[in-house]
Design an enzyme around this catalytic site. Structure first.
Site, PDB file in Angstrom:
ATOM      1  N   ASP A 128       0.676  -1.310  -0.291  1.00  0.00           N
ATOM      2  CA  ASP A 128       0.137   0.202  -0.064  1.00  0.00           C
ATOM      3  C   ASP A 128       0.850   1.531  -0.240  1.00  0.00           C
ATOM      4  OD1 ASP A 128      -3.005   1.435   0.229  1.00  0.00           O
ATOM      5  OD2 ASP A 128      -1.850   2.309   1.932  1.00  0.00           O
ATOM      6  N   HIS A 137      -5.429   4.150   6.136  1.00  0.00           N
ATOM      7  CA  HIS A 137      -4.394   5.509   5.468  1.00  0.00           C
ATOM      8  C   HIS A 137      -3.116   5.166   6.499  1.00  0.00           C
ATOM      9  CE1 HIS A 137      -7.490   6.180   3.065  1.00  0.00           C
ATOM     10  NE2 HIS A 137      -9.013   6.225   3.987  1.00  0.00           N
ATOM     11  N   GLU A 156       1.335   5.747   0.027  1.00  0.00           N
ATOM     12  CA  GLU A 156       0.264   7.260   0.216  1.00  0.00           C
ATOM     13  C   GLU A 156       0.885   8.464  -0.496  1.00  0.00           C
ATOM     14  OE1 GLU A 156      -2.739   6.951   1.685  1.00  0.00           O
ATOM     15  OE2 GLU A 156      -1.960   5.136   2.729  1.00  0.00           O
ATOM     16  N   ASP A 198      -2.937  -0.673   6.503  1.00  0.00           N
ATOM     17  CA  ASP A 198      -3.622  -0.660   5.146  1.00  0.00           C
ATOM     18  C   ASP A 198      -3.101  -1.931   4.474  1.00  0.00           C
ATOM     19  OD1 ASP A 198      -4.929   1.099   5.796  1.00  0.00           O
ATOM     20  OD2 ASP A 198      -4.412   2.404   4.215  1.00  0.00           O
TER      21      ASP A 198
END
Length: 746
Positions: free
Chosen positions: A588, A726, A590, A731
């Site tokens: 994942d 998040h 960000e 995640d």
């Protein structure tokens, strides 16, 4: 680099260049009309020549004097008078109206309608105007539709307009001149313009050219066949609108094609013309079949020599119940096939239809498919069958790359480069041509058989690799219509020439393949196997057949040809499997925003999983080297201060690349995360490619009907712990649980 500016009279220079070339090379085949065109054009004033060529280079056949204002020419009226006197333009006639309506502006159309109003009786105009609602505010198509319903003499009304309209004449003579130069029907001289602008290379192979035709009947037949191609396409469009006219139209075409000279046995241009003749007859036969005109279809196919018309004939004979003629024709094809594909079809059809009870073996086509081994490939490669099989063999220590047609076309082009492109008699007939015109007809081998056979014998020479390397070095990047250049080409070609097997006489297995391409390039230039495998100095060629794929007959023909030459060539059928020991990296990211091309990664979290067990984790903040927007901070809790001392992506790239090695990339909406990771590697000029699994897509597939497939909602539904949504590692860890659910169903 800025494009060069063109001289103001460039278009006329181009036309003179073409006429001079044709006059020099094609005097013996010029028709009376084409000679007259050249003589009359030469006799025009410079302004007359300029205006005519301007018109010839524009679309359409109809022009008004109002649109022919050019600074270098001046007022168009007197020049049009000169062109009319020489027969290059004329006042409009009924056949010109179709082009006139296409070019007409709305304002001029309205002018015409007002003239029509004055010509018609008031009551009649009022009736038509009311029925069609003729108003200036209507769109041009509606106005034109209304105009065409009016019972008026449009030519008389057009003559009353303030503009003067003329139509180009002598187009067939001009098209014949274009055809002699280009070898095909061309609308204009745009290639010359692209050359002068530096966009299109020309003259890179040779400077002296032989004419493509030396006899007038040959040239005229070629021109007829060239005109027939767009005419048949136009016929197809017309028949869609008026299918009831198919029988009459195709009967007229049959009368025309029977006048075209029949097949010749000689090589060269005559053979090329016979191939074109066959193609046109085949296209017409297909049209006749489409409109269920079987007798006409049979007649067209009988006019077409060889495959694929022969296949259609067999199928039509059989469908009509004429088994005796069908069987007799099949035996004829088996005894003397025109190509490998024809023989494969005939053998397969004969075995299936006429030997079903005879206990005779399956056809080669059926046997190749039946005997193909089945290879299990992870279903993660669904839609990427070739990549899946490549990964399968790479894991076994093979070097694997895509071969397909370009590999063989490049070898053919490089090995015979001189004969194809640079020999004084090579079949390049103008500076723009990039492929010899006689390749598809077999004329290339007919012309250079001695040189070709000598070069085929050299395929066993000790200096073979250096000879090929010299050819690549000398010609790399030259635009041609045989093959495309790429940086790995030499690396792929060298194993082909080094490890090609040899027969008992010591000849290279490459020789029969290249000879067949030289003899019948059209049949032998496509269908080559997808993959090339190399291991222990052994070559293998594989045609990949994924579930649902259909192997084409020309692909089977190439496999047989390679096998007969001594290569290991086969079909491999794929079976989708799920590998329980597959290693996954669930990742994942960000980011600073939603666009991978412009936004940057600020955090990566990744979990390596095998058989449901976590093997390792990878987690780090990333300095994006830019400000983090406030809405991203509100979403993730990550601000610019938190990443100020974090490593850049370039600093963590080696460790991340090693962590991902040999795994499947998994993410919730993998397109997003994969896109960002790939973009970051691309900025570092590091190639990045991995098989992917998207948990959004697969949760929808295996757990349909849920209210939402967002990560947060799925975690709630399946009671998966997600305490810090998040943030990348949290995640990714939650997504691991989704992967387990998916694999339970897979």
């Amino acid at each position: 680099m800025a494009q060069p500016e063109l001289d103001s009279g460039y278009y006329l220079q181009h036309f003179h260049e073409l006429l001079q070339f044709v006059s020099l090379h094609y005097q013996p085949v010029l028709t009376r009309d084409s000679r007259a065109f050249i003589d009359d054009f030469t006799a025009l004033s410079e302004n007359g020549q300029q205006l005519l060529v301007r018109m010839l280079n524009r679309k359409g056949q109809v022009f008004s004097d109002a649109e022919l204002n050019y600074s270098e020419i001046g007022t168009a009226g007197p020049v049009l008078d000169q062109l009319a006197a020489a027969g290059f333009v004329a006042e409009l006639t009924q056949p010109d109206l179709a082009d006139f309506w296409l070019r007409l502006t709305k304002d001029t159309l309205w002018q015409l309608l007002q003239l029509a109003k004055n010509q018609l009786p008031a009551e009649q105009w009022a009736q038509y105007s009311a029925d069609s609602a003729i108003k200036k505010s209507q769109t041009k198509p509606l106005l034109l539709g209304a105009a065409l319903k009016l019972p008026v003499d449009w030519l008389l009304l057009i003559d009353k307009l303030p503009q003067r309209y003329v139509a180009l004449q002598r187009q067939d003579a001009l098209n014949y001149l274009y055809f002699l130069y280009f070898g095909r029907i061309e609308a204009n001289l745009s290639l010359f313009t692209l050359r002068d602008l530096g966009i299109r290379q020309s003259g890179q192979f040779k400077q002296q050219f032989q004419p493509r035709f030396t006899e007038a009947p040959q040239a005229l037949l070629a021109y007829q066949l060239a005109k027939a191609k767009p005419a048949i396409l136009e016929l197809s469009k017309q028949l869609k609108k008026q299918p009831e006219s198919a029988e009459l139209a195709l009967t007229e075409w049959l009368a025309l094609v029977t006048q075209w000279p029949a097949a010749a046995d000689s090589g060269g241009e005559d053979q090329a013309l016979q191939l074109k003749r066959s193609e046109r007859c085949y296209q017409l036969g297909k049209l006749a079949e489409h409109y269920k005109l079987t007798d006409l279809a049979v007649s067209f196919y009988q006019q077409s020599n060889g495959f694929p018309a022969s296949e259609r004939l067999v199928r039509l004979y059989y469908a009509q119940g004429d088994q005796r003629q069908c069987q007799q024709y099949l035996k004829q094809l088996l005894a003397d096939p025109s190509c490998d594909e024809e023989w494969l079809f005939a053998e397969d059809f004969y075995q299936r239809k006429f030997n079903a009870s005879g206990g005779i073996q399956r056809s080669q086509l059926t046997r190749l498919l039946h005997d193909a081994p089945v290879v299990g490939v992870d279903e993660l490669y669904l839609g990427q069958a070739e990549q899946g099989l490549m990964a399968h063999y790479q894991a076994q220590g093979y070097r694997v790359f895509h071969g397909e047609n370009n590999l063989w076309l490049a070898l053919f082009g490089l090995w015979f480069w001189h004969e194809l492109f640079e020999h004084q008699h090579s079949a390049l007939h103008n500076p723009f041509e990039r492929r010899p015109r006689n390749l598809t007809s077999g004329g290339f081998y007919h012309q250079f058989s001695t040189e070709i056979e000598q070069k085929l014998q050299q395929l066993t020479a000790a200096n073979l690799a250096s000879t090929l390397l010299a050819a690549i070095t000398a010609h790399y990047g030259k635009a041609n219509n045989l093959f495309y250049w790429h940086t790995d080409l030499a690396e792929q070609l060298f194993p082909l020439i080094q490890f090609a097997p040899r027969d008992k006489d010591g000849s290279s297995a490459l020789a029969p393949i290249l000879r067949a391409m030289a003899q019948d390039f059209k049949r032998h230039s496509s269908g080559y196997p997808d993959l090339v495998l190399i291991k222990d100095q052994q070559l293998q060629f594989i045609e990949v057949k994924a579930p649902g794929d259909k192997i084409q007959r020309h692909q089977l023909a190439r496999l047989l040809a390679l096998s007969n030459a001594g290569f290991n060539a086969r079909i491999e059928k794929l079976q989708w499997i799920v590998d329980p020991n597959r290693v996954y990296v669930v990742l994942d990211v960000e980011t600073t925003g939603g666009k991978a091309g412009s936004d940057r990664v600020i955090e990566i979290g990744a979990v390596k999983v095998q058989a449901g067990e976590v093997l390792d984790t990878f987690s780090t903040l990333i300095n994006p080297q830019r400000y983090i927007p406030s809405f991203i901070t509100r979403l993730t809790g990550i601000n610019s201060a938190m990443v100020s001392d974090a490593p850049s992506f370039a600093e963590i790239a080696p460790a991340l690349s090693e962590f991902l090695q040999g795994a499947v990339f998994v993410a919730h909406n993998s397109k997003f995360d994969y896109g960002f990771i790939r973009s970051e590697f691309t900025r570092l000029e590091i190639p990045f490619a991995m098989p992917q699994l998207c948990t959004v897509v697969n949760m929808r597939r295996y757990y349909p009907g849920l209210e939402s497939y967002s990560l947060g909602k799925l975690c709630q539904h399946f009671d998966i712990k997600l305490t810090n949504h998040h943030r990348a590692l949290d995640d990714a860890t939650a997504t691991v649980e989704l992967l387990k659910l998916i694999n339970e169903r897979r």
